[in-house]
Enzyme design. Structure first.
Site, PDB file in Angstrom:
ATOM      1  N   ASP A 224       0.827  -1.213   0.000  1.00  0.00           N
ATOM      2  CA  ASP A 224       0.000   0.000   0.000  1.00  0.00           C
ATOM      3  C   ASP A 224       0.861   1.263   0.000  1.00  0.00           C
ATOM      4  OD1 ASP A 224      -2.567   1.192  -0.015  1.00  0.00           O
ATOM      5  OD2 ASP A 224      -2.447   1.602   2.130  1.00  0.00           O
ATOM      6  N   SER A 248      -7.336   4.923  -0.123  1.00  0.00           N
ATOM      7  CA  SER A 248      -7.628   3.628  -0.735  1.00  0.00           C
ATOM      8  C   SER A 248      -9.071   3.221  -0.459  1.00  0.00           C
ATOM      9  CB  SER A 248      -6.685   2.561  -0.175  1.00  0.00           C
ATOM     10  OG  SER A 248      -5.334   2.926  -0.375  1.00  0.00           O
ATOM     11  N   GLN A 298      -5.680  -2.186  -6.869  1.00  0.00           N
ATOM     12  CA  GLN A 298      -6.279  -1.296  -5.877  1.00  0.00           C
ATOM     13  C   GLN A 298      -7.085  -0.214  -6.584  1.00  0.00           C
ATOM     14  OE1 GLN A 298      -4.057   1.979  -3.686  1.00  0.00           O
ATOM     15  NE2 GLN A 298      -4.106   0.429  -2.065  1.00  0.00           N
TER      16      GLN A 298
END
Length: 308
Positions: A224, A248, A298
């Protein structure tokens, strides 16, 4: 606004002084402790305590991804390894409040096991994750080759990147220059290129032992870091752009083989699409020898407020 070469060099030297003042072993150990979840009173439930203070406005997404994955793994036979996870970020978490992890054992088979993890804070669900585990087995195998990339020693280190960015304020600069759990070196094309691909080399900054789950947890944590910026790249934006809010929304990851997070690996990232204040980001993670060890997808929220 721009910085002169002399100003950039002065900021690099100051960043290195801040970075070098911190022991990498202590920083890496602090991340390792994130994965030491405490069993709760009920079966298949775990907790992580509140921190006394925090400099973050919300919990880093990679932290809760890795923690939920570890919680799921604690309920699966040791010979089955996590091979995929799918997660949704529902609410921003607060590091100064405890986290509660509830694992649901949805399936246990001879080759596969599946778990759902619900993460709560203040009684509200902030995150959920589904993970699948597989007994290692032989089978058909292929992978796309690693692109032609600069090696880590020829890429810009993270401190040089923030030192050259005039949008990094003095307060943010002092925080961002602090020692990180990974050595980071990146290649990011200039904004004028309107490119969609960039990459970043990672290596854990201190020893973390040999537990495969810990290495996968560090890889999930790193997955991430910087990925959401891929959707910003074609628009000449980054996390420090004034007026930009980003977070996110969901995260999916597939593990393809053994992971050593204390050896150099490269995260090749790009973005297929942005629209509707959202962006798709895609990542491929390779060992330095070219072996593909993980794939990531993502979707993130991107809102740019007009600047007066």
């Amino acid at each position: 606004m721009s910085l002169t070469p002399a100003e950039i060099q002065a900021r690099i030297e100051r960043a290195r002084a801040i970075n070098d003042s911190m022991d990498p072993g202590k920083v890496v150990a602090a991340v390792s402790r994130l994965f030491d979840l405490e069993p709760a009173e009920a079966d298949d439930e775990f907790t992580f305590p509140a921190l006394a203070t925090t400099a973050r406005s919300r919990i880093f997404g990679g932290q809760v991804i890795a923690q939920a994955m570890v919680a799921a793994a604690r309920t699966v036979e040791l010979d089955k390894q996590v091979h995929s996870l799918h997660a949704y970020f529902l609410r921003g978490g607060d590091e100064t409040k405890p986290l509660h992890f509830r694992v649901h054992r949805d399936f246990d088979g001879r080759s596969f096991a599946n778990r759902r993890v619900v993460v709560r804070q203040d009684g509200k669900v902030i995150f959920n994750l589904t993970a699948s585990f597989q007994l290692p087995t032989e089978g058909l195998a292929h992978q796309v080759p690693m692109p032609d990339l600069l090696p880590p020693e020829q890429c810009r280190d993270f401190l040089e990147t923030i030192a050259a960015d005039p949008n990094v304020s003095e307060d943010a600069f002092a925080h961002m220059a602090r020692r990180r759990p990974f050595e980071l070196r990146n290649y990011r094309p200039p904004a004028s290129a309107k490119a969609t691909q960039h990459y970043q080399w990672f290596r854990v900054a201190a020893p973390i032992g040999d537990d495969p789950l810990v290495h996968r947890a560090f890889l999930a944590f790193a997955s991430d870091m910087g990925l959401l910026s891929s959707a910003m790249l074609p628009h000449g934006l980054n996390f420090m752009t004034p007026g930009l809010f980003s977070t996110s929304l969901d995260h999916a990851m597939w593990f393809h083989g053994p992971v050593r997070a204390d050896e150099w690996f490269v995260y090749v990232m790009d973005s297929d699409w942005t629209g509707g204040s959202r962006g798709i980001n895609r990542g491929a993670i390779y060992r330095q020898d070219g072996t593909l060890i993980a794939s990531v997808m993502q979707e993130g929220l991107l809102r740019l407020a007009p600047q007066s």
